[in-house]
Structure formats: structure tokens, C-alpha cells
Scaffold this motif. Structure first.
Motif, PDB file in Angstrom:
ATOM      1  N   GLU A  53       0.860  -1.185   0.000  1.00  0.00           N
ATOM      2  CA  GLU A  53       0.000   0.000   0.000  1.00  0.00           C
ATOM      3  C   GLU A  53       0.894   1.231   0.000  1.00  0.00           C
ATOM      4  O   GLU A  53       1.678   1.451   0.922  1.00  0.00           O
ATOM      5  N   GLN A  55       1.722   4.947   0.591  1.00  0.00           N
ATOM      6  CA  GLN A  55       1.208   5.997   1.456  1.00  0.00           C
ATOM      7  C   GLN A  55       1.251   7.341   0.736  1.00  0.00           C
ATOM      8  O   GLN A  55       2.057   7.557  -0.175  1.00  0.00           O
ATOM      9  N   ALA A  56       0.382   8.249   1.153  1.00  0.00           N
ATOM     10  CA  ALA A  56       0.202   9.504   0.424  1.00  0.00           C
ATOM     11  C   ALA A  56       1.320  10.512   0.649  1.00  0.00           C
ATOM     12  O   ALA A  56       1.431  11.482  -0.094  1.00  0.00           O
ATOM     13  N   TYR A  73       5.852   3.283   1.767  1.00  0.00           N
ATOM     14  CA  TYR A  73       4.796   2.302   1.506  1.00  0.00           C
ATOM     15  C   TYR A  73       4.857   1.193   2.546  1.00  0.00           C
ATOM     16  O   TYR A  73       5.903   0.935   3.147  1.00  0.00           O
ATOM     17  N   SER A  74       3.704   0.563   2.768  1.00  0.00           N
ATOM     18  CA  SER A  74       3.638  -0.561   3.702  1.00  0.00           C
ATOM     19  C   SER A  74       3.688  -1.859   2.909  1.00  0.00           C
ATOM     20  O   SER A  74       3.193  -1.942   1.786  1.00  0.00           O
ATOM     21  N   VAL A  92       7.196  -0.992   6.937  1.00  0.00           N
ATOM     22  CA  VAL A  92       6.980   0.253   6.217  1.00  0.00           C
ATOM     23  C   VAL A  92       8.337   0.655   5.664  1.00  0.00           C
ATOM     24  O   VAL A  92       9.326   0.709   6.409  1.00  0.00           O
ATOM     25  N   GLU A 117       2.726   5.136   9.805  1.00  0.00           N
ATOM     26  CA  GLU A 117       2.733   5.972   8.609  1.00  0.00           C
ATOM     27  C   GLU A 117       3.907   6.935   8.620  1.00  0.00           C
ATOM     28  O   GLU A 117       4.431   7.293   9.683  1.00  0.00           O
ATOM     29  N   SER A 119       5.495  10.491   6.278  1.00  0.00           N
ATOM     30  CA  SER A 119       5.314  11.501   5.247  1.00  0.00           C
ATOM     31  C   SER A 119       6.638  12.222   5.035  1.00  0.00           C
ATOM     32  O   SER A 119       7.282  12.634   6.012  1.00  0.00           O
ATOM     33  N   THR A 132       6.982  10.786  11.063  1.00  0.00           N
ATOM     34  CA  THR A 132       6.453   9.437  11.188  1.00  0.00           C
ATOM     35  C   THR A 132       5.744   9.266  12.525  1.00  0.00           C
ATOM     36  O   THR A 132       5.799  10.123  13.404  1.00  0.00           O
ATOM     37  N   ARG A 164       3.307  12.466  14.102  1.00  0.00           N
ATOM     38  CA  ARG A 164       3.613  13.171  12.848  1.00  0.00           C
ATOM     39  C   ARG A 164       3.274  14.654  12.904  1.00  0.00           C
ATOM     40  O   ARG A 164       3.925  15.479  12.259  1.00  0.00           O
ATOM     41  N   ASP A 323      -5.007   8.836  -4.190  1.00  0.00           N
ATOM     42  CA  ASP A 323      -4.848   9.437  -2.866  1.00  0.00           C
ATOM     43  C   ASP A 323      -4.148  10.787  -2.947  1.00  0.00           C
ATOM     44  O   ASP A 323      -4.480  11.719  -2.220  1.00  0.00           O
ATOM     45  N   GLU A 339      -2.331   0.314  -4.070  1.00  0.00           N
ATOM     46  CA  GLU A 339      -1.046  -0.374  -4.106  1.00  0.00           C
ATOM     47  C   GLU A 339      -0.159   0.112  -5.249  1.00  0.00           C
ATOM     48  O   GLU A 339       0.966  -0.368  -5.408  1.00  0.00           O
TER      49      GLU A 339
END
Length: 365
Positions: A53, A55-56, A73-74, A92, A117, A119, A132, A164, A323, A339
Motif C-alpha cells: 500500500e 502511502q500519500a 509504503y507498507s 513500512v 505511517e 510523510s 512518522t 507526525r 490518494d 497499491e
């Protein structure tokens, strides 16, 4: 005269193993080798790829003169018993990918937590900074190695905030701003690792923008029905298709309000992919449309449309809505959709970027 023949040491019976004995050891190991091949190789072949997945919180950075996408990404799961025994089940990771070529420059693990998560806040010439769920993480752009994280960041120490929302980037001063657990505001100059206290005016300005309380991230809007075309006065919009045709068509809205059709393709459930208020890919003479794959298929697809001809130059099926989309320095658009991390290029193509791929040993590529 009789000479005594030379004497040689006796040949011992155990000095050299017999041919039969040489074959005993390899033959004994053969069942183990076959079992290992079947056990590890068979489990790898029968196992599906782990769930990935994107992440944005991705961003562009420059690495060795190349504009790359830094994408967290995870990755959940393991393919085969070897990966299960040697790799973390939940990861991650952060990948640096060149959207122009698809090359993955490096891919490094950041966390082994199930729900976590990250960023990307900013990137300089040497370091990238990530907010994070475990605090601030600083990585080296050269190879992705973690330089400092959490309490290891000089100046933050044990007072760091593992949330975060305690971190942000100030593009005007080119500093990463941080709030520690005591509410003090500090700053890290771009490409440095030391956090230092800020002056009272700066602290007052950022105290209301940073928080050590956990909460939802800032909402992002990656799609819309109307968007600007670059910095001009024209806009691109979706309108109901004429003559009762189901779906929406693209129109170009001029400064005086006239609407000029852009092609005749009708898209079902359509939205424009945007970066802020601007249509992505506009700098390369295209717009990107998110839509249903067909009137009977609610799956999501992305189509790149030429502004000059109205023709759909490329379509990519994805597994989720967009996203986030971000336009890079050279006009290439990177976007995250479930994904898939993909790039809309100036040559009229939309291509997936291969993040999350790993070989038999779990090495990412």
C-alpha cells in the motif's frame, strides 16, 4: 658394489579415502538438498506477493542529478518460508524511484509495525526528512540509510514527540520545524541534523501549527471536476456529455467563459486528477482523468488525454482512487492509488513504478 635401494615411507591405508567413501557424504546430503529446494522453493512459488500500500506522503527529491520520487509504503506478508524466517512480516519502507525510467535507486525499511505511517516533509542535497508515527526520521539521499530518528536526533533527545503532527517544513526559511514533548519549538536547517531552539516570534508563529497530540493527518484533495491549466487564465472542466450520452466529457474554459470541447471521449464517474488547484500533466500538454473502467465496471482507471488533440494517449487500470498526485520539477506527475505508485510522463504514457518488488531472498529492487 651393491647399493642399498632407497627407502620410502610406508603407504598408510587411511591416508587417502577410498572412492566409495568419497561418494558417501554427497549422497547423504542429497535428500537434505532436495528437501530444502522443495520446502523453500515450493513455498515461494506457491505464495502470493505480499500486500503493498503506497502511502500519500511522498515527495520529489534530487539524487545524483536525477529527479526521483521518495515514496513510503507498507508491505504486509512474506512470500515463501525463506522470507518468513528472515524478514519482518510487517514493514513500512521508503523507496527512491526515478519516474522517467522506473529505476529503483534504493529501498530501505523504516519500521516493523503493523500500523505506521510516514510523510516526506522535505529533501535537501544530502538528507530527506520524514514525519512518522515514531517521530522525525532523517535519511541519507545517497543510499537511504537512516541517519537519525526519534530520540537520536541531536537537540530533540528524549524529549522528542512520537507523532507526525509535531513536525513540518517551512519552505521560506528552509528549516524543518519540530515541537518537543514540552511544547518547545525547534528548527533543523535543511541538510543538517541538529535541532536548535528558535526565537520567540518564530516559536509563537509555529506553536499553533504543530501539535504533540495524535490526530488525523491533513486532508488531501487529489481530484476535482474543474482545475486550472498552469498559471494561465484557462481552465479544464468535466461536463455532462451532450445529446443524452452517459458520462462526462472534457471542455476547455477560456478566459471569457467559452467552453471548447477537448475530444469526444465520454468518461463514467470521472474526476480530474489535480495537484492543489492545477490539473496535473498540464505542463506537458495533457490532463489526467480518473474514471470507471466502463459503464458496467466500477473499477478505477486513469486516462491521460492530450489537450491538443483530445485523444486518450494512455490508460492504466488501478485498484483504488487517487490518494495524492504531485507534479515534479520536469513536469512528470507521480501519483499514489492504493497499491500503485504511477507516473504520467510527457511522452503521453502512464506507467506503474515498481515499488515493493522483492526477489526470493527478500531483497528489494
Amino acid at each position: 658394489m651393491y647399493e642399498t635401494p632407497p627407502q620410502y615411507p610406508p603407504v598408510l591405508p587411511y591416508a587417502t579415502p577410498s572412492p566409495a567413501r568419497r561418494r558417501v557424504l554427497p549422497l547423504a546430503l542429497l535428500p537434505l538438498v532436495l528437501f530444502g529446494l522443495l520446502f523453500f522453493g515450493g513455498s515461494y512459488a506457491a505464495s502470493p506477493e505480499p500486500d503493498v500500500e503506497v502511502q500519500a506522503g511522498f515527495a520529489f527529491a534530487e539524487v545524483d542529478g536525477r529527479d526521483v520520487v521518495l515514496a513510503p509504503y507498507s508491505r504486509h506478508g512474506a512470500r515463501g518460508m525463506f522470507q518468513l524466517l528472515t524478514q519482518d512480516l510487517f514493514q513500512v519502507r521508503l523507496a527512491a524511484t526515478d519516474p522517467a525510467t522506473g529505476d529503483v535507486l534504493w529501498d530501505t525499511q523504516l519500521s516493523d509495525q503493523l500500523i505506521w505511517e510516514a510523510s516526506v516533509l522535505a529533501a535537501g542535497q544530502r538528507h530527506a526528512y520524514l514525519a512518522t508515527d515514531s517521530g522525525l526520521v532523517i535519511v541519507a539521499l545517497a543510499d537511504g540509510a537512516v541517519v537519525a530518528e526519534g530520540s537520536e536526533v541531536p537537540g530533540l533527545g528524549d524529549a522528542f514527540a512520537a507523532v507526525r503532527t509535531a513536525y513540518a517544513y517551512d519552505p521560506e526559511s528552509r528549516h524543518v520545524m519540530a515541537m518537543n514533548a514540552g511544547g518547545e519549538v525547534l528548527a533543523i536547517a535543511l541538510d543538517e541534523v541538529m535541532a536548535v531552539p528558535v526565537d520567540p516570534a518564530t516559536a509563537a508563529a509555529w506553536s499553533g501549527r504543530l501539535s504533540v497530540q495524535r490526530g488525523p493527518g491533513a486532508p488531501t484533495s487529489a481530484t476535482g471536476v474543474e482545475a486550472a491549466l498552469n498559471a494561465g487564465t484557462e481552465r479544464i472542466a468535466l461536463r455532462q456529455a451532450p445529446n443524452g450520452t452517459p458520462g462526462s466529457v472534457l471542455v476547455r474554459v477560456t478566459a471569457d467563459g467559452r467552453e471548447i470541447p477537448v475530444g469526444h471521449t465520454a468518461f463514467h464517474g470521472a474526476r480530474l486528477v489535480v495537484d492543489g488547484v492545477t490539473a496535473v500533466a498540464a505542463a506537458t500538454g495533457h490532463v489526467l482523468v480518473e474514471h470507471q473502467r466502463s459503464v458496467n465496471d466500477p473499477g478505477v482507471a486513469l486516462s491521460l488525454v492530450s489537450l491538443a488533440t483530445g485523444q486518450v494517449t494512455a490508460t492504466l487500470a488501478v485498484d483504488a482512487r487517487v490518494d495524492r498526485a504531485l507534479v515534479g520539477p520536469d513536469g512528470v506527475t507521480a501519483l499514489a492509488a492504493g497499491e500503485v505508485l504511477a507516473a504520467a510522463r510527457g511522452d503521453g504514457r502512464v506507467v506503474p513504478l515498481g515499488v515493493g518488488l522483492a526477489d526470493f531472498f527478500g531483497s528489494h529492487r
